[in-house]
Design a protein around this motif. Structure first.
Motif: not given
Length: 304
Positions: A80, A190, A194-195, A197-198, A202-203, A271, A274-276
């Motif tokens: 990561n 990304n 990811e914005t 996804v939040l 979830s993905f 996937n 954890k996104a963010g």
């Protein structure tokens, strides 16, 4: 070659498996306590798209170490983004002259991102794969292409070793002239994704949300000034995300890039990370430059 993968994540595991299939010896370095937690094997359910589209389902035995030694021909780091400084610090004490491939996202300038590792002992690249691991089962896959920076002065021998390694495993290399700029653009994309996804949770939910890809384009439009402020040039895909009307972009993503049943879609659906983090880093950069990012900021604050 004897290759050490730093960490036993999705990318490390998949490419290690491919290299072992090509006759290389592969081993993993994991944090203390992880060897017992992970065990000596992992269940693979992944797509190999190097030569056609082949589904791999097997129990793969792996060799894990909780101590590091310099007795390798190549070390590959895929962690990561927030873990990269710690990985570089650890490797600086034991890697010696062993070449290191940094095979993941980077948002800092490249030299700072791997300090105190000597930059002339490091090559930067990026995979074309994805997925997730849950209950010691990996679901995901990888494509034929990988991205690798063109040799810098002093890294020609390392680039050649990495090139030979991937080509021996039937991967095709796409050479990148300005890797730092390429990685910054990828990180920004990304963050744009990811914005959503939040927002969705979830993905997998991202893939099924009606407005998600329309919003990805809108998010990227906010981020472009941040890229420019730090001296980056928007890449072709970044510009595509901002030039195409959002509604048409949404159709392009859903019907073509992430079409139902496509490997890129499956990689995202599997996937479970954890996104963010990418969103937070871009927001922090924007705040330093005084650039407003209302869409990203709201999405991140709603998850805190």
């Amino acid at each position: 070659m004897r290759i050490l993968f730093f960490g036993r994540g999705v990318i490390s595991t998949q490419y290690a498996w491919a290299f072992e299939q090509a006759g290389h010896t592969v081993e993993f370095y994991v944090r203390k306590g992880r060897k017992e937690t992970f065990g000596s094997n992992i269940e693979l359910e992944m797509w190999d798209a190097r030569r056609g589209k082949k589904f791999i389902k097997e129990t793969w035995n792996v060799k894990l170490h909780e101590e590091l030694s310099p007795n390798y021909d190549l070390i590959i780091v895929s962690v990561n983004t927030e873990q990269l400084p710690g990985a570089a610090q650890i490797l600086s004490t034991v890697a010696g002259t062993t070449p290191v491939l940094i095979f993941n996202n980077v948002w800092q300038d490249l030299k700072s991102s791997i300090s105190p590792l000597p930059v002339n002992n490091v090559v930067f690249g990026f995979p074309a794969g994805g997925g997730g691991i849950a209950d010691n089962r990996l679901r995901g896959g990888f494509l034929k292409m990988i991205f690798l920076e063109k040799p810098r002065a002093g890294t020609e021998h390392i680039n050649n070793k990495v090139k030979e390694c991937f080509e021996s495993a039937h991967f095709k290399i796409s050479w990148v002239t300005d890797m730092e700029n390429w990685l910054w653009n990828h990180f920004a994309m990304n963050a744009a994704m990811e914005t959503e996804v939040l927002r969705c949770g979830s993905f997998p939910a991202l893939m099924n949300d009606r407005d998600s890809f329309v919003n990805v384009g809108k998010n990227m439009r906010e981020i472009i000034p941040v890229l420019k402020a730090r001296g980056a040039k928007p890449g072709a895909i970044s510009l595509l995300l901002t030039k195409i009307p959002p509604v048409l972009l949404g159709i392009l993503f859903k019907k073509v890039i992430y079409a139902t049943g496509s490997l890129p879609r499956l990689f995202v659906e599997y996937n479970n990370s954890k996104a963010g983090f990418a969103v937070l880093e871009v927001v922090r950069e924007a705040q330093k430059a005084g650039i407003p990012l209302p869409r990203l900021t709201v999405a991140f604050e709603n998850t805190e």
